[in-house]
Design an enzyme around this catalytic site. Sequence first.
Site, PDB file in Angstrom:
ATOM      1  N   GLY A 124     -12.908  -3.704  -0.083  1.00 53.29           N
ATOM      2  CA  GLY A 124     -14.283  -3.225   0.053  1.00 53.29           C
ATOM      3  C   GLY A 124     -14.652  -2.209  -1.015  1.00 53.29           C
ATOM      4  O   GLY A 124     -15.749  -2.255  -1.579  1.00 53.29           O
ATOM      5  N   ARG A 145       0.823  -1.217   0.000  1.00 51.26           N
ATOM      6  CA  ARG A 145       0.000   0.000   0.000  1.00 51.26           C
ATOM      7  C   ARG A 145       0.856   1.265   0.000  1.00 51.26           C
ATOM      8  O   ARG A 145       0.457   2.281  -0.560  1.00 51.26           O
ATOM      9  CB  ARG A 145      -0.938  -0.007   1.204  1.00 51.26           C
ATOM     10  N   GLY A 176      -9.242  -8.700  -0.530  1.00 48.13           N
ATOM     11  CA  GLY A 176      -8.058  -8.885   0.313  1.00 48.13           C
ATOM     12  C   GLY A 176      -7.431 -10.260   0.196  1.00 48.13           C
ATOM     13  O   GLY A 176      -6.224 -10.403  -0.037  1.00 48.13           O
ATOM     14  N   LYS A 205     -18.394 -16.588   2.281  1.00 54.62           N
ATOM     15  CA  LYS A 205     -19.858 -16.655   2.376  1.00 54.62           C
ATOM     16  C   LYS A 205     -20.607 -16.045   1.205  1.00 54.62           C
ATOM     17  O   LYS A 205     -20.216 -15.012   0.680  1.00 54.62           O
ATOM     18  CB  LYS A 205     -20.308 -15.926   3.637  1.00 54.62           C
TER      19      LYS A 205
HETATM   20  P1  ADP Z   1     -11.716 -11.865  -0.314  1.00 59.25           P
HETATM   21  O1  ADP Z   1     -10.973 -11.242   0.844  1.00 59.25           O
HETATM   22  O2  ADP Z   1     -10.807 -12.187  -1.459  1.00 59.25           O
HETATM   23  O3  ADP Z   1     -12.902 -11.051  -0.721  1.00 59.25           O
HETATM   24  P2  ADP Z   1     -13.227 -13.590   1.453  1.00 59.25           P
HETATM   25  O4  ADP Z   1     -12.812 -12.749   2.586  1.00 59.25           O
HETATM   26  O5  ADP Z   1     -14.634 -13.581   1.041  1.00 59.25           O
HETATM   27  O6  ADP Z   1     -12.286 -13.274   0.175  1.00 59.25           O
HETATM   28  O7  ADP Z   1     -12.900 -15.126   1.770  1.00 59.25           O
HETATM   29  C1  ADP Z   1     -11.625 -15.603   2.017  1.00 59.25           C
HETATM   30  C2  ADP Z   1     -11.641 -16.747   2.968  1.00 59.25           C
HETATM   31  O8  ADP Z   1     -12.526 -17.769   2.531  1.00 59.25           O
HETATM   32  C3  ADP Z   1     -10.287 -17.404   3.098  1.00 59.25           C
HETATM   33  O9  ADP Z   1      -9.791 -17.166   4.391  1.00 59.25           O
HETATM   34  C4  ADP Z   1     -10.547 -18.878   2.849  1.00 59.25           C
HETATM   35  O10 ADP Z   1      -9.874 -19.731   3.763  1.00 59.25           O
HETATM   36  C5  ADP Z   1     -12.041 -18.992   3.045  1.00 59.25           C
HETATM   37  N1  ADP Z   1     -12.590 -20.129   2.320  1.00 59.25           N
HETATM   38  C6  ADP Z   1     -12.426 -20.444   1.028  1.00 59.25           C
HETATM   39  N2  ADP Z   1     -13.026 -21.609   0.733  1.00 59.25           N
HETATM   40  C7  ADP Z   1     -13.595 -22.065   1.870  1.00 59.25           C
HETATM   41  C8  ADP Z   1     -14.350 -23.230   2.197  1.00 59.25           C
HETATM   42  N3  ADP Z   1     -14.626 -24.152   1.283  1.00 59.25           N
HETATM   43  N4  ADP Z   1     -14.767 -23.359   3.480  1.00 59.25           N
HETATM   44  C9  ADP Z   1     -14.487 -22.409   4.382  1.00 59.25           C
HETATM   45  N5  ADP Z   1     -13.782 -21.295   4.137  1.00 59.25           N
HETATM   46  C10 ADP Z   1     -13.326 -21.112   2.891  1.00 59.25           C
HETATM   47 MG    MG Z   2     -11.384 -11.258   2.985  1.00 60.50          MG
END
Ligand code: ADP
Ligand code: MG
Length: 397
Positions: free
Chosen positions: A377, A38, A354, A200
Site C-alpha cells: 500500500g 519483513r 503484495g 481490479k
Molecule cells: P498486488 O498485491 O501485487 O498489488 P492485487 O492484489 O491487485 O496485486 O491482485 C492479485 C490477485 O489478482 C491475485 O490473487 C491473482 O490471482 C488475481 N488475478 C490476476 N489475474 C486475474 C484474472 N484474470 N482474473 C481474476 N483474478 C486475477
Molecule cells: Mg494484493
Amino acid sequence: MARVQTISDGDFSGKKVLVRVDFNAPVDDSGAVSDDTRLRAALPTINALLDQGAQVILMSHRGRPSGTGFEESYSLAPIAARLGELLDRDIVLAEDIVGPSAQAAIAAMGDGDVVLLENLRFDAREKKNDPEFAQALAALAEVYVNDAFGTAHRAHASTAGVAAYLPAYAGYLMEREVDTLSSMLDTPKRPFVAILGGSKVSDKIQVIDALIEKADAILIGGGMCFTFIASQGESVGTSLMEADWVEQSAAMMQKAAQRGVEFLLPVDVVVADRFAEDAEIQTVSVDQIPADMMGLDIGPETAELYGRVIGGAGSVFWNGPMGVFEMAPFEAGTKAVAYAVAANKDADTIIGGGDSVAAVNKYDLADQMAFVSTGGGASMELVEGKALPGVEALRSE
Ligand code: ADP
Ligand code: MG
C-alpha cells in the site's frame, strides 16, 4: 520542506531508541513465522543501533486484532522468537505496550539490549493516532526511529503521532524505499516501462493514472485487463470485468494516446470454463473470448510481446500479477514477465505490491531484481503522488 533526518545523522549510543518496524509477518499453524522477509528487512537499522550501543525498543503491529487488549493469536511472541534467532541474542517481549510490563522491561535495559513491545493494535488508540497514546509511547524512550515503510501510508500513533514528542529519524529501510521509488518516479532511466496487473481496475485506477504521466509504456495484464478490453468494444465472456469502470478505462487509454504513452493490452489470453485448477482451458485471441469462459492469464503471444518491451526498458515498475498465478494452469504469463524483468540487468527495476512480490518469490527471482519493495500500500501511494504520513511526521522544522 524540512528534510528527513536518517539514522546516519544521529548518535544513539547509550540512548533508549524507540523503533517502529513492520513485523506484520505471517505465522503458520505451529506458531512459527513462515516468511521472515519483513524481519530481515529491518535488520540493517536494528544492527546499526545495536553496534552504536543503543538500547533498542521495537514496536510493530501484526494482523487485525480487535483492539480490546491482548489476544493470544495476534501476540508478537512468534516474532520475538524468530528475531532472537536472526539477531542471535535474547529479545525481551513485554506483555503489554505502554503498561507496567513494558516499563519494567525498559527500566532494566542495558546498552545493546532489545525489548519488543506487544502488538500495537491491541490498543484501539494506535489506529486512531490518539495523542495520549502517542505520548505514552514517546515516554518510553529518548529518540524515535521509523523504519516501517509498509505502514508509512497510515497516520497512526506509532507511525506519525509519536514523532511530535521525540527527536525523529528515518531508518535505513524507510530511507531506501522512499529514495528508490522517488528517484524512479522523478528521474527514470528511459524508456520507463510500467507493468500493471492484479485483480481490479478500481483498486489501481490512481496508480495507472499517475503512471500515464510518468511512463513511456504501460503493459496491462491480470483481471483488470478485461475492463480495458471491454472498453475497446470486445466481449470478455465471464472474465472479471467492472462494468462501472469501462468508461473511465477508455478515457484513460485516450489520455495515454494523447500523451504518446504506449498502452498495451493483451493480444491473446488463457480462458477457462471455471475458476479452478482443473478447469477446461484454451488459449484464444483477445477478440475470440467465448461467451461462457473467463480469462485467467495473458497468452503466450502477449507474454512474448511484453517480454520484448521489458527487455528494452531503462526502468521497470511492476505491480500486480498477469494472471491467477496461484494456480499452475494460469501462471505462465506472470512467470514469463518475472523472468523478463529479472533478465534485464541494465534496467532499474522495482517490484511493488503484495502479490507481485509473492510471485517473484515463488519463482525464486527476488535476488535477481534490483529492488523488491516491502510495502504494498505504501509504495502504491507514493506512486500515486501522495505524501506518506509516516514520512511527513519525520520532517522537523
Ligand atoms: P498486488 O498485491 O501485487 O498489488 P492485487 O492484489 O491487485 O496485486 O491482485 C492479485 C490477485 O489478482 C491475485 O490473487 C491473482 O490471482 C488475481 N488475478 C490476476 N489475474 C486475474 C484474472 N484474470 N482474473 C481474476 N483474478 C486475477
Ligand atoms: Mg494484493
